[in-house]
Design a protein around this motif. Structure first.
Motif, PDB file in Angstrom:
ATOM      1  N   LYS A 168       0.183 -15.330 137.382  1.00 34.44           N
ATOM      2  CA  LYS A 168      -0.497 -16.147 136.373  1.00 34.44           C
ATOM      3  C   LYS A 168      -1.942 -15.704 136.201  1.00 34.44           C
ATOM      4  O   LYS A 168      -2.472 -15.673 135.084  1.00 34.44           O
ATOM      5  CB  LYS A 168      -0.446 -17.618 136.787  1.00 34.44           C
ATOM      6  CG  LYS A 168       0.915 -18.267 136.603  1.00 34.44           C
ATOM      7  CD  LYS A 168       0.895 -19.707 137.085  1.00 34.44           C
ATOM      8  CE  LYS A 168       2.270 -20.347 136.908  1.00 34.44           C
ATOM      9  NZ  LYS A 168       2.299 -21.741 137.433  1.00 34.44           N
ATOM     10  N   GLN A 291      -2.376 -24.577 134.322  1.00 34.84           N
ATOM     11  CA  GLN A 291      -1.031 -23.999 134.210  1.00 34.84           C
ATOM     12  C   GLN A 291      -0.008 -24.887 134.904  1.00 34.84           C
ATOM     13  O   GLN A 291       1.114 -25.062 134.429  1.00 34.84           O
ATOM     14  CB  GLN A 291      -1.021 -22.595 134.838  1.00 34.84           C
ATOM     15  CG  GLN A 291      -1.872 -21.577 134.115  1.00 34.84           C
ATOM     16  CD  GLN A 291      -1.303 -21.235 132.756  1.00 34.84           C
ATOM     17  OE1 GLN A 291      -0.103 -21.273 132.549  1.00 34.84           O
ATOM     18  NE2 GLN A 291      -2.181 -20.917 131.814  1.00 34.84           N
ATOM     19  N   LYS A 295       3.322 -26.650 133.212  1.00 36.09           N
ATOM     20  CA  LYS A 295       4.672 -26.488 133.740  1.00 36.09           C
ATOM     21  C   LYS A 295       5.306 -27.842 134.037  1.00 36.09           C
ATOM     22  O   LYS A 295       6.485 -28.069 133.766  1.00 36.09           O
ATOM     23  CB  LYS A 295       4.635 -25.633 135.016  1.00 36.09           C
ATOM     24  CG  LYS A 295       6.011 -25.382 135.603  1.00 36.09           C
ATOM     25  CD  LYS A 295       5.944 -24.398 136.745  1.00 36.09           C
ATOM     26  CE  LYS A 295       7.341 -24.121 137.291  1.00 36.09           C
ATOM     27  NZ  LYS A 295       7.321 -23.137 138.392  1.00 36.09           N
TER      28      LYS A 295
END
Length: 669
Positions: A168, A291, A295
């Motif tokens: 990531k 992030q 998710k």
């Protein structure tokens, strides 16, 4: 009969209600587990989160408070904004919490020595596997993070989380910097994973697919040829399970030694990564948690969609049950089995009126008709595709290697025959083909692929009926229990063509080493000509329906174009339409492929059809066609050699739909 149907529908509804609640609880528990697994920063927090997850699956929040009494130790309790949030900490603080510092490998400020290793997995070319190379070279000045570890299970499984987090970061760096959004050049993090194994050490079998999936252009997975100790120049500590080195420009920036590897990414390691990338730790921390939230929202949305879908199915089933119950009540009143007052009481229990019952029944009939039409249409649309075999790997997310590759000559292959003249004998499956066109299939012990093999071999028989070159198909079942495999495979013998040879490997699941089969591949299919491989198809899951690229490889095997073989496998089946009988008539008008035909001429018409068109007859009958007429057509079709019959439903032309009152009056007569 009607009561039995109603009772069955009620049972199904109750079961679905139970399953829905169980499914919802399971989904919620799974979602929390994912959060705890991926983002907990310490083992203690992960364990705590897992315990709380179990409680949430069993209790309400009120019950949790009762079972988890507060401890009054006089100390002020800590309040955490989010215990699952990812932290990025100062890497220099890593050893401050340790009473005795542990040393393993090159220390900060020292030059990073070369580290010769061999590939465990290679993404593009399987020939690079086991090739020796220096994992510290060729990074081009980019930051390098090395995970030097043993075969500890936590080390292996934890790499999935580590690589996910580090990937990531790389994805973000490819776009912009974290601070000022200006482009960064040459900052992509390089990742090396090296296993140091002793003479008796080995990685578990399941790790092959797991670790192989991690490999990419900037991620390498390898093993050291120097055993558990590693090369002397690295000075690794044998009592350390995992040593993490962060280096840049050939020098070590940080060294982290873990006596016990964990399933999470250590926050101090992330701090070292931030320093190597010249990124603000707080900015990196914000990015990773953002992030994580994205998710979490995506997974929650998927869960909500599944719950909504289940609720819709449950609602449809409930309506169907009420409609069928109403139909039974109406028929009972019509047959004078119950009084209208009794019927009204039953409708009251169902919670509907007569008018609402009629509306539900009408919708239910329309839905049933639509479903039957859809099934008939799918049957008509089912088409066998044949595609260019060279495009097989292009349409896969990841290339999988298993067995001999194109242009390689096949070695001898001994196996025990299950069927045919050599049943029970050990024969050479390659020599048996006698250099004729051969499709060689390696199938694992899972029974899932048996049905697909039956369909595939039947298509080969169709191709052989058209081709001048006859194709042999040899299927070899691989597993650790030959007797069980033989019993399973014998079930399909009556359902496959006679020239298909089945066998069981005497060498277990791995098969002969010189074939190089991948244990994680369920089905490996080779097309072979003159003893050499033309195409190799490695399937992670067995074919349930014939793969179009495999069929393309079969076409090339006999020198035919994919389009030609596709035409062979998709004959135009005849369609006979039966109209509703005219008033006063018992037999409806019949049309065979659009031409009016009578019963006395139908056998002749069907016999004169081309052989490739006789695989199936599709009967499309309107609603009022008698059962006797349909059965008679089926009997004639079988007499003329057509064994398969398909059915469809046709709406009657220019027929007015009855109103609710007309339908009630007709049913009450």
């Amino acid at each position: 009969m009607t009561k039995q149907i109603s009772l069955s529908l009620l049972c199904i509804a109750i079961l679905l209600l139970i399953c829905t609640s169980m499914y919802s609880a399971a989904q919620l528990t799974q979602l929390n587990n994912v959060q705890s697994y991926l983002f907990s920063q310490t083992p203690q927090e992960a364990d705590k989160e897992m315990d709380e997850t179990k409680l949430k699956g069993l209790q309400t929040r009120a019950d949790q408070k009762k079972m988890m009494p507060e401890k009054d130790d006089g100390k002020k309790k800590k309040e955490y904004k989010d215990e699952n949030a990812i932290s990025v900490l100062n890497p220099s603080d890593f050893y401050k919490s340790q009473e005795n510092r542990i040393y393993s490998g090159p220390q900060p400020g020292e030059k990073l020595p070369p580290l010769m290793v061999t590939h465990l997995y290679e993404r593009k070319d399987r020939l690079h596997k086991d090739k020796a190379f220096d994992i510290t070279a060729g990074v081009g000045g980019k930051p390098l993070i090395l995970f030097l570890q043993d075969n500890n299970i936590a080390c292996i499984k934890g790499m999935d989380v580590n690589v996910e987090v580090l990937s990531k970061i790389n994805q973000f760096l490819k776009r912009d910097t974290i601070v000022d959004e200006s482009e960064i050049a040459n900052q992509e993090l390089q990742i090396g994973i090296v296993y140091f194994l002793g003479d008796d050490d080995r990685l578990p079998d399941w790790s092959d697919q797991f670790l192989g999936d991690l490999v990419s252009d900037n991620i390498k997975v390898a093993k050291s040829p120097d055993g558990r100790e590693g090369p002397g120049s690295y000075g690794l500590n044998r009592n350390v399970s995992q040593t993490v080195l962060i280096a840049k420009d050939g020098k070590v920036l940080h060294n982290f030694a873990f006596t016990q590897a964990s399933f999470y990414t250590d926050p101090h390691v992330l701090g070292g990564v931030a320093e190597a990338l010249d990124v603000e730790p707080t900015a990196l921390e914000n990015l990773l948690n953002k992030q994580r939230e994205i998710k979490k929202k995506e997974e929650l949305q998927k869960y909500q969609e599944k719950v909504t879908d289940l609720n819709e199915k449950l609602d449809a089933l409930k309506k169907r049950y009420i409609a069928e119950s109403y139909k039974a009540i109406r028929e009972a009143v019509s047959n004078e089995k119950i009084s209208k007052n009794a019927a009204a009481e039953r409708l009251k229990k169902l919670g509907i009126t007569w008018q609402e019952g009629e509306a539900l029944l009408k919708d239910n009939n329309a839905e049933t008709l639509a479903t039957r039409r859809a099934m008939a249409n799918r049957q008509q649309r089912r088409k066998v595709e044949v595609k260019n075999p060279d495009e097989f790997k292009q349409n896969r997310e990841k290339t999988i290697f298993s067995g001999p590759q194109p242009k390689e000559k096949l070695p001898s292959l001994k196996a025990i025959a299950i069927n045919g003249d050599a049943k029970g004998k050990t024969i050479d499956f390659i020599a048996k083909a006698d250099k004729k066109p051969l499709v060689l299939i390696f199938q694992d012990e899972k029974p899932l692929g048996l049905r697909g093999l039956v369909g595939f071999t039947r298509l080969i028989a169709q191709i052989n009926s058209k081709s001048k070159q006859q194709i042999s198909v040899h299927v070899l079942f691989l597993g650790d229990s030959p007797d069980t495999l033989t019993q399973q495979a014998s079930r399909i013998v009556p359902h496959i063509p006679d020239n298909i040879l089945l066998g069981v490997s005497p060498d277990g699941r791995e098969e002969p080493g010189n074939y190089g089969l991948n244990r994680n591949v369920a089905q490996t299919i080779l097309t072979v000509k003159d003893g050499k491989v033309l195409h190799n198809f490695a399937l992670a899951q067995p074919m349930l329906s014939p793969d179009p690229y495999v069929l393309g490889g079969v076409a090339e095997l006999i020198g035919q174009k994919p389009a030609t073989v596709q035409e062979w496998l998709n004959p135009k089946n005849p369609i006979i339409q039966i109209k509703n009988p005219a008033e006063g008539e018992k037999i409806g008008r019949m049309l065979l492929n659009g031409t009016v035909v009578q019963f006395d001429k139908l056998p002749t018409f069907l016999r004169n059809l081309p052989e490739e068109h006789k695989s199936m007859l599709l009967i499309q009958a309107e609603r009022d066609v008698s059962h006797e007429q349909i059965v008679k057509v089926m009997d004639i079709a079988k007499e003329t050699g057509i064994d398969k019959i398909g059915f469809g439903i046709q709406e009657a032309e220019n027929k007015r739909m009855e109103s609710d009152s007309e339908q009630m009056n007709r049913d009450d007569k």
